[in-house]
Design an enzyme around this catalytic site. Structure first.
Site, PDB file in Angstrom:
ATOM      1  N   HIS A  32       0.841  -1.207   0.000  1.00  0.00           N
ATOM      2  CA  HIS A  32       0.000   0.000   0.000  1.00  0.00           C
ATOM      3  C   HIS A  32       0.870   1.248   0.000  1.00  0.00           C
ATOM      4  CE1 HIS A  32      -4.152  -1.635   1.387  1.00  0.00           C
ATOM      5  NE2 HIS A  32      -3.597  -2.387   0.453  1.00  0.00           N
ATOM      6  N   TYR A  87      -9.283   5.188   7.488  1.00  0.00           N
ATOM      7  CA  TYR A  87      -9.422   5.545   8.909  1.00  0.00           C
ATOM      8  C   TYR A  87     -10.496   6.629   8.980  1.00  0.00           C
ATOM      9  CZ  TYR A  87      -4.990   3.159  10.035  1.00  0.00           C
ATOM     10  OH  TYR A  87      -4.003   2.233  10.217  1.00  0.00           O
ATOM     11  N   PRO A 146      -4.215   0.139  18.983  1.00  0.00           N
ATOM     12  CA  PRO A 146      -3.901  -0.317  17.628  1.00  0.00           C
ATOM     13  C   PRO A 146      -3.952   0.751  16.522  1.00  0.00           C
ATOM     14  CG  PRO A 146      -6.006  -1.211  18.360  1.00  0.00           C
ATOM     15  CD  PRO A 146      -5.396  -0.540  19.531  1.00  0.00           C
ATOM     16  N   LYS A 183       0.883  -0.314  15.069  1.00  0.00           N
ATOM     17  CA  LYS A 183       2.285  -0.318  15.482  1.00  0.00           C
ATOM     18  C   LYS A 183       2.761  -1.475  16.361  1.00  0.00           C
ATOM     19  CE  LYS A 183       3.594   3.037  13.187  1.00  0.00           C
ATOM     20  NZ  LYS A 183       4.323   2.649  11.994  1.00  0.00           N
ATOM     21  N   TYR A 210       3.976   6.405   9.995  1.00  0.00           N
ATOM     22  CA  TYR A 210       3.155   5.261   9.597  1.00  0.00           C
ATOM     23  C   TYR A 210       3.999   4.213   8.858  1.00  0.00           C
ATOM     24  CZ  TYR A 210      -1.118   2.759   8.452  1.00  0.00           C
ATOM     25  OH  TYR A 210      -2.105   1.799   8.390  1.00  0.00           O
TER      26      TYR A 210
HETATM   27  P1  FAD Z   1       2.526 -11.919  21.259  1.00  0.00           P
HETATM   28  O1  FAD Z   1       2.147 -11.948  19.830  1.00  0.00           O
HETATM   29  O2  FAD Z   1       1.480 -11.656  22.266  1.00  0.00           O
HETATM   30  O3  FAD Z   1       3.242 -13.297  21.568  1.00  0.00           O
HETATM   31  C1  FAD Z   1       3.500 -13.743  22.883  1.00  0.00           C
HETATM   32  C2  FAD Z   1       3.497 -15.255  22.885  1.00  0.00           C
HETATM   33  O4  FAD Z   1       3.882 -15.720  24.178  1.00  0.00           O
HETATM   34  C3  FAD Z   1       2.110 -15.813  22.614  1.00  0.00           C
HETATM   35  O5  FAD Z   1       2.180 -16.786  21.603  1.00  0.00           O
HETATM   36  C4  FAD Z   1       1.684 -16.412  23.962  1.00  0.00           C
HETATM   37  O6  FAD Z   1       0.846 -17.546  23.805  1.00  0.00           O
HETATM   38  C5  FAD Z   1       3.037 -16.777  24.556  1.00  0.00           C
HETATM   39  N1  FAD Z   1       3.057 -16.850  26.020  1.00  0.00           N
HETATM   40  C6  FAD Z   1       2.380 -16.095  26.920  1.00  0.00           C
HETATM   41  N2  FAD Z   1       2.682 -16.464  28.176  1.00  0.00           N
HETATM   42  C7  FAD Z   1       3.579 -17.457  28.064  1.00  0.00           C
HETATM   43  C8  FAD Z   1       4.265 -18.256  29.015  1.00  0.00           C
HETATM   44  N3  FAD Z   1       4.084 -18.083  30.326  1.00  0.00           N
HETATM   45  N4  FAD Z   1       5.118 -19.198  28.578  1.00  0.00           N
HETATM   46  C9  FAD Z   1       5.309 -19.379  27.249  1.00  0.00           C
HETATM   47  N5  FAD Z   1       4.678 -18.672  26.300  1.00  0.00           N
HETATM   48  C10 FAD Z   1       3.821 -17.731  26.713  1.00  0.00           C
HETATM   49  N6  FAD Z   1       0.191  -4.477  15.692  1.00  0.00           N
HETATM   50  C11 FAD Z   1       0.662  -3.950  14.530  1.00  0.00           C
HETATM   51  O7  FAD Z   1       1.888  -3.774  14.399  1.00  0.00           O
HETATM   52  N7  FAD Z   1      -0.171  -3.644  13.495  1.00  0.00           N
HETATM   53  C12 FAD Z   1      -1.498  -3.845  13.577  1.00  0.00           C
HETATM   54  O8  FAD Z   1      -2.188  -3.626  12.587  1.00  0.00           O
HETATM   55  C13 FAD Z   1      -2.047  -4.351  14.794  1.00  0.00           C
HETATM   56  N8  FAD Z   1      -3.366  -4.624  14.922  1.00  0.00           N
HETATM   57  C14 FAD Z   1      -3.807  -5.289  16.022  1.00  0.00           C
HETATM   58  C15 FAD Z   1      -5.141  -5.639  16.074  1.00  0.00           C
HETATM   59  C16 FAD Z   1      -5.622  -6.359  17.179  1.00  0.00           C
HETATM   60  C17 FAD Z   1      -7.080  -6.736  17.216  1.00  0.00           C
HETATM   61  C18 FAD Z   1      -4.736  -6.734  18.240  1.00  0.00           C
HETATM   62  C19 FAD Z   1      -5.241  -7.545  19.418  1.00  0.00           C
HETATM   63  C20 FAD Z   1      -3.405  -6.386  18.186  1.00  0.00           C
HETATM   64  C21 FAD Z   1      -2.930  -5.659  17.090  1.00  0.00           C
HETATM   65  N9  FAD Z   1      -1.588  -5.315  16.985  1.00  0.00           N
HETATM   66  C22 FAD Z   1      -1.133  -4.697  15.845  1.00  0.00           C
HETATM   67  C23 FAD Z   1      -0.653  -5.626  18.062  1.00  0.00           C
HETATM   68  C24 FAD Z   1       0.154  -6.891  17.781  1.00  0.00           C
HETATM   69  O9  FAD Z   1      -0.696  -7.957  17.513  1.00  0.00           O
HETATM   70  C25 FAD Z   1       1.076  -7.211  18.984  1.00  0.00           C
HETATM   71  O10 FAD Z   1       1.794  -6.046  19.307  1.00  0.00           O
HETATM   72  C26 FAD Z   1       2.033  -8.368  18.664  1.00  0.00           C
HETATM   73  O11 FAD Z   1       1.363  -9.589  18.738  1.00  0.00           O
HETATM   74  C27 FAD Z   1       3.228  -8.408  19.655  1.00  0.00           C
HETATM   75  O12 FAD Z   1       4.025  -9.532  19.392  1.00  0.00           O
HETATM   76  P2  FAD Z   1       4.802 -10.290  20.571  1.00  0.00           P
HETATM   77  O13 FAD Z   1       5.542 -11.384  19.899  1.00  0.00           O
HETATM   78  O14 FAD Z   1       5.530  -9.300  21.388  1.00  0.00           O
HETATM   79  O15 FAD Z   1       3.668 -10.836  21.524  1.00  0.00           O
HETATM   80  C1  DHB Z   2      -5.166  -3.186  10.987  1.00  0.00           C
HETATM   81  C2  DHB Z   2      -5.089  -2.923  12.339  1.00  0.00           C
HETATM   82  C3  DHB Z   2      -4.751  -1.656  12.742  1.00  0.00           C
HETATM   83  O1  DHB Z   2      -4.645  -1.371  14.049  1.00  0.00           O
HETATM   84  C4  DHB Z   2      -4.504  -0.643  11.816  1.00  0.00           C
HETATM   85  O2  DHB Z   2      -4.184   0.590  12.254  1.00  0.00           O
HETATM   86  C5  DHB Z   2      -4.562  -0.921  10.480  1.00  0.00           C
HETATM   87  C6  DHB Z   2      -4.902  -2.215  10.066  1.00  0.00           C
HETATM   88  C7  DHB Z   2      -5.534  -4.541  10.547  1.00  0.00           C
HETATM   89  O3  DHB Z   2      -5.703  -5.418  11.405  1.00  0.00           O
HETATM   90  O4  DHB Z   2      -5.688  -4.756   9.326  1.00  0.00           O
END
Ligand code: FAD
Ligand code: DHB
Length: 390
Positions: A72, A200, A292, A296, A384
């Protein structure tokens, strides 16, 4: 058992760290609470920053992203019935990649397993020990058996609700926190996107976002109360609200399709400082989360991975610990910039129950400014598409 780096959590942070360390010939083991199928089907983030997509590509796990992801070059801001485009390419020379987080996770798991990586799913009772010594360890249960993984360093990649951050001594971490008075209802639907780019939208009823996962799968979000029960949103109610909030006076038409998933996410900004204690390093959501808006969270997690992977390589291969010593400071500079951006996008685009008519006008003026001033639009675009990694 023994390894060099013990990684807790197989989200994007833990898996990418494991992969990058493997490429440097650094031995590691990943311990994950959930099953492989669970983490591969958990729908979350959807937008990869320019340099994050580049890191995946350069480290050899970007082939499917480049085939199936959607590049995009801009995004739409919609407010007061107007649609205004922010042209990332023109303003920054960069773009973002729309590619689901679960697809990144699938690609990384497949590659780690193909490379003979030691990923252990469905472990339980994970605890960390002796992080202030040179011989830290992780205890966990696997198939009913208690095991100990001895390692040189522990990478806490276990997300916001994991055990690593709470294992630090009381009072060691300083928390910075903001809880928002709303959440997002996330919706996945079998429908081709009604817009080529993300929209948005700010609307008197609340924020709405039109996103996508593929040419046939749409992803939408609606601002809702933080404790909303998703089941109170029937398909008709969801589509009706999306039509209302995403409408403009310029001919936009929203196509409907079957809704295949919905769920509510609360919104919070949080940072833990510092991101390291002794032999434990915190990465990603384990150390910080953002609302979200602005997409980021995953990108910030991957920023930490880039910094730690480089520091570990220097430490292990060249006996130079400077990168590890400055890990927290290096990450936090970027983290706070990203926090600022996510808070700003959230404040500008959402309805706050306590806002008055003046606040409303200021937010509309800000949207007008950011979409008409090249300087302001460049600020949005630069953040962004992503600030420099590490
Ligand atoms: P996580 O993905 O949470 O991974 C942590 C892992 O540790 C998990 O698999 C969990 O099961 C495991 N775990 C937990 N406790 C334990 C334990 N005690 N022992 C072993 N394993 C364990 N971010 C963006 O950049 N762009 C977006 O568009 C965006 N949209 C989002 C939309 C939604 C609806 C949500 C909920 C989040 C969004 N995010 C977005 C945020 C993004 O998903 C998180 O920031 C990302 O998952 C962080 O990655 P991580 O590996 O740090 O943590
Ligand atoms: C998505 C999530 C976001 O938080 C955002 O800013 C843009 C896209 C997504 O899940 O597609």
């Amino acid at each position: 058992m023994r390894t060099t780096i013990g990684i807790i959590g197989a989200g994007p942070a833990g898996l990418l760290l494991s992969h990058l360390l493997h490429l440097q010939g650094i031995d590691n083991v990943v311990l994950e609470l959930r099953s492989r199928s669970y983490i591969e089907n958990r729908i979350r983030a959807g937008v990869l920053e320019h340099d994050v997509a580049g890191l995946l590509r350069d480290s050899g796990v970007g082939a499917r992203m480049d085939r199936e992801g959607l590049l995009h070059h801009g995004t739409i801001l919609r407010f007061g019935g107007r649609s205004r485009r922010i042209d990332f390419q023109d303003l920054t020379g960069k773009s973002v990649m729309v590619y689901g987080q679960h697809e990144v996770v699938r690609d990384l798991v497949a590659r780690r397993l193909a490379d003979g990586g030691d990923l252990r799913f469905e472990v339980s009772d994970v605890s960390i020990h002796d992080i202030q010594t040179d011989t830290p360890s992780i205890r966990f249960t696997e198939n009913g058996e208690t095991k100990t993984l001895h390692c040189d360093i522990i990478a806490g990649c276990d997300g916001f609700h994991g055990i690593c951050r709470p294992s630090l001594p009381a009072g060691f971490i300083r928390d910075f926190d903001r809880i928002y008075p709303f959440g997002w209802l996330g919706i996945l639907a079998e429908v081709s996107p009604s817009s080529e780019e993300l929209v948005y939208a700010r609307h008197p009823n609340g924020f709405a976002l039109l996103s996508m996962r593929s040419p046939t799968i749409g992803r939408f979000y609606l601002q809702c109360p933080p404790d909303e029960n998703a089941d109170t949103w029937s398909d008709d109610r969801i589509w009706s609200e999306l039509h209302t909030r995403l409408a403009d006076n310029e001919g936009f038409r929203l196509t409907e399709g079957p809704i295949i998933q919905k769920g509510v996410t609360a919104m919070r900004s949080y940072v833990a400082e510092p991101m390291q204690s002794g032999r434990l390093f915190l990465l990603g959501d384990a150390a910080h989360i953002v609302p979200p808006t602005g997409a980021k969270g995953m990108n910030m997690a991957i920023g930490d991975v880039a910094v730690l992977a480089r520091a570990l390589e220097r430490h292990i291969k060249h006996k130079d610990s400077q990168g590890l010593d400055t890990y927290s400071r290096t990450c936090l500079r970027r983290v706070w910039n990203v926090q600022r951006f996510s808070w700003w996008m959230t404040s500008m685009l959402h309805n706050f129950a306590d806002a008055n008519a003046f606040d409303e006008q200021v937010r509309l003026a800000e949207l007008d400014y950011v979409t008409t001033s090249r300087a302001a639009a460049t600020t949005l675009a630069e953040n962004y598409v992503g600030l420099a990694l590490g």
